[in-house]
Design an enzyme around this catalytic site. Structure first.
Site, short mmCIF file in Angstrom:
data_model
loop_
_atom_site.label_atom_id
_atom_site.label_comp_id
_atom_site.label_asym_id
_atom_site.label_seq_id
_atom_site.Cartn_x
_atom_site.Cartn_y
_atom_site.Cartn_z
N ASN A 178 0.86 -1.19 0.00
CA ASN A 178 0.00 0.00 0.00
C ASN A 178 0.89 1.24 0.00
OD1 ASN A 178 0.49 0.90 2.85
ND2 ASN A 178 -0.27 -1.15 3.26
N ASP A 235 -4.13 -6.68 5.16
CA ASP A 235 -5.14 -7.54 5.79
C ASP A 235 -5.12 -8.95 5.21
OD1 ASP A 235 -6.23 -5.72 7.60
OD2 ASP A 235 -7.35 -4.74 6.00
N LYS A 280 10.63 -16.81 -9.08
CA LYS A 280 9.83 -15.78 -9.76
C LYS A 280 8.79 -16.44 -10.66
CE LYS A 280 10.37 -11.88 -12.79
NZ LYS A 280 11.19 -11.29 -13.83
N PHE A 307 -5.27 3.55 14.15
CA PHE A 307 -5.61 4.47 13.07
C PHE A 307 -6.64 3.79 12.18
CE2 PHE A 307 -2.83 8.25 12.58
CZ PHE A 307 -2.16 8.14 13.78
N LYS A 318 -14.26 -0.17 15.00
CA LYS A 318 -12.88 -0.67 15.17
C LYS A 318 -12.39 -0.41 16.59
CE LYS A 318 -11.61 -0.27 10.35
NZ LYS A 318 -10.91 0.42 9.31
N LYS A 336 -11.26 -3.63 18.72
CA LYS A 336 -9.84 -3.78 19.06
C LYS A 336 -9.55 -3.31 20.48
CE LYS A 336 -8.92 -3.15 14.16
NZ LYS A 336 -7.88 -3.54 13.24
N1 CTP Z 1 -4.19 -3.28 12.18
C1 CTP Z 1 -3.62 -4.32 12.88
N2 CTP Z 1 -3.45 -5.53 12.28
C2 CTP Z 1 -3.89 -5.74 11.02
C3 CTP Z 1 -4.52 -4.70 10.31
C4 CTP Z 1 -4.66 -3.47 10.93
O1 CTP Z 1 -3.23 -4.14 14.04
N3 CTP Z 1 -3.72 -6.93 10.45
C5 CTP Z 1 -4.31 -1.97 12.85
C6 CTP Z 1 -3.79 -0.80 12.03
O2 CTP Z 1 -2.44 -0.53 12.31
C7 CTP Z 1 -4.68 0.35 12.47
C8 CTP Z 1 -5.98 -0.33 12.85
O3 CTP Z 1 -5.67 -1.72 13.04
O4 CTP Z 1 -4.19 1.00 13.61
C9 CTP Z 1 -7.05 -0.22 11.81
O5 CTP Z 1 -6.57 -0.68 10.58
P1 CTP Z 1 -7.53 -0.74 9.32
O6 CTP Z 1 -6.76 -1.35 8.17
O7 CTP Z 1 -8.17 0.59 9.11
O8 CTP Z 1 -8.65 -1.70 9.86
P2 CTP Z 1 -8.99 -3.19 9.69
O9 CTP Z 1 -9.30 -3.72 11.05
O10 CTP Z 1 -7.95 -3.91 8.91
O11 CTP Z 1 -10.36 -3.09 8.90
P3 CTP Z 1 -10.66 -2.83 7.31
O12 CTP Z 1 -9.33 -2.88 6.59
O13 CTP Z 1 -11.57 -3.95 6.97
O14 CTP Z 1 -11.30 -1.48 7.26
#
Ligand code: CTP
Length: 409
Positions: free
Chosen positions: A217, A286, A296, A329, A343, A347
């Protein structure tokens, strides 16, 4: 606070030059040695006598006569030799364009070209149309790649009478960026995280498909690095865990570089045992490929990749946080507040910082961010468009409030 530090203060021809008097006064109050180099055009906007009186030093304008010649035959070299930092405020589109192109046709541009590895801060000020032009943005990018840091202009009333972006940053934010850059301290003597063990995550993760391809990303690490610098300024003991980034980690942090979500998870989990506060600014993948190919993958027709979810690090830690403060975040495109509140609960966070990544100048790759901070009482604090440095300080302020309320640590 800045005793023994010399700032070469470049002033260029913008109406905002009148604000330099106040900036110099504030830097002198902090005991800095300020040496002003003005362009000939700057003299149209503020008098040399004013800046000489306030800086208590000669003011340099020309290479070959007046005060420039006081420095001997190579004033650009001797002046830059003494610098701990160069601050150009206001920086016009002209000086930015000249420095980006290596043009050295007056004392200030020549001095800047001889800056070497010393920090250079530029605070642009110009009309919005100029600030948003492709030519200006290209020059700014070139300088950023060369290591120049920008103190972004503000939105507000411009010299033309209209509202827009391009107004010189506030005196407070310019002075605090100088202090931050020179001594990693902050202006307000708020060493309010002294003794706290803080983990900050930054950047984005990479999930490898094969040795040369990954799913990632656009996160650059800027927000996380600003948070780490903010915590250091408040005298925390900082562990910075970051995905791949081109940024230079601040001195005095324990720096743990990682690449994948799994590596990030392991590093955070290991450090969490000894931490008081965790701020997860990292954009973590994710999903990861079910299998990373050893060799490769050759190009042939369609490619299907089976993916599986990565561990949600914050959710895992939310179950074992045991009094620690955790901050997440959320980079969202829609239903910001609703998604962020979900979230925060899921969390078990103390705060969540949410931004709308579809807005310009917010989130990935930007120098600024526009965020809302939501707490466990579901209160939403909306911040204006601030630099990531300023957003970071506000987040630490909120964390300190939580500590003081004895919620957590
Ligand atoms: N985060 C985490 N572990 C992951 C993905 C995200 O600890 N595998 C943390 C990120 O660092 C951030 C928070 O969770 O502080 C929210 O991340 P975000 O990507 O917005 O949320 P997700 O829970 O992954 O939900 P979605 O992508 O479905 O919106």
């Amino acid at each position: 606070m800045l005793t023994g530090k010399t700032i070469i203060f470049g002033v260029t021809g913008s109406i905002a030059a009148y604000k330099t008097a106040e900036i110099i006064r504030r830097l002198k109050d902090l005991n800095a040695n300020v040496r002003v180099v003005m362009t000939v055009n700057a003299v149209n906007f503020i008098g040399e006598t004013t800046l000489r009186t306030l800086s208590q030093n000669p003011v340099y304008i020309n290479m070959f006569h007046d005060s420039g010649s006081l420095e001997g035959p190579l004033p650009h070299i001797t002046i830059s030799d003494t610098a701990d930092l160069f601050l150009i405020a206001p920086a016009t589109a002209n000086i930015i364009g000249k420095v980006a192109s290596g043009i050295a046709d007056d004392l200030l541009s020549t001095t800047l070209l001889s800056a070497g590895n010393k920090p250079v801060l530029m605070a642009p000020a110009m009309n919005e149309r100029m600030y948003k032009s492709h030519i200006y943005k290209h020059n700014e990018k070139k300088l950023q790649i060369a290591g120049v840091k920008f103190i972004n202009p503000e939105y507000g009333k411009l010299a033309c009478g209209k509202e827009g972006e391009g107004r010189l940053a506030s005196v407070d934010s310019i002075v605090s960026r100088v202090v931050d850059t020179l001594i990693g301290g902050n202006l307000f003597d708020t060493y309010d995280l002294k003794g706290k063990r803080v983990i900050v995550t930054a950047g984005g993760t990479r999930e490898y498909i094969d040795p040369v391809r990954f799913i990632g990303n656009p996160a650059t690490g800027k927000m996380g690095f600003a948070l780490a610098r903010g915590a250091l300024a408040r005298e925390a003991d900082v562990t910075l865990i970051s995905g791949k980034t081109f940024l230079v980690p601040p001195k005095n942090v324990k720096y743990i570089p990682v690449e994948t979500a799994d590596q990030m998870g392991k590093a955070v989990l290991d450090s969490f045992k000894h931490a008081d506060i965790l701020v997860m600014a990292a954009a973590i993948g994710d999903f990861k490929p079910k299998k990373t190919e050893k060799n490769k993958i050759k190009r042939k027709g369609m490619l299907k990749i089976d993916m599986k979810p990565t561990d949600d690090i914050l959710e895992k830690l939310g179950k074992i946080k045991n009094g620690r403060i955790t901050v997440g975040f959320a980079a969202e495109t829609n239903n910001l507040i609703k998604n962020a509140k979900t979230k925060l609960k899921k969390k078990n966070l103390d705060l969540i910082v949410v931004n709308d990544i579809t807005q310009p100048d917010a989130g990935f790759e930007s120098e600024t961010n526009i965020v809302k901070i939501i707490d466990r009482a579901n209160d939403v604090e909306e911040l204006p468009k601030w630099t990531k440095e300023e957003v970071a300080h506000r987040i630490w302020d909120r964390i300190v409030e939580l500590i003081n309320k004895n919620k957590g640590v």
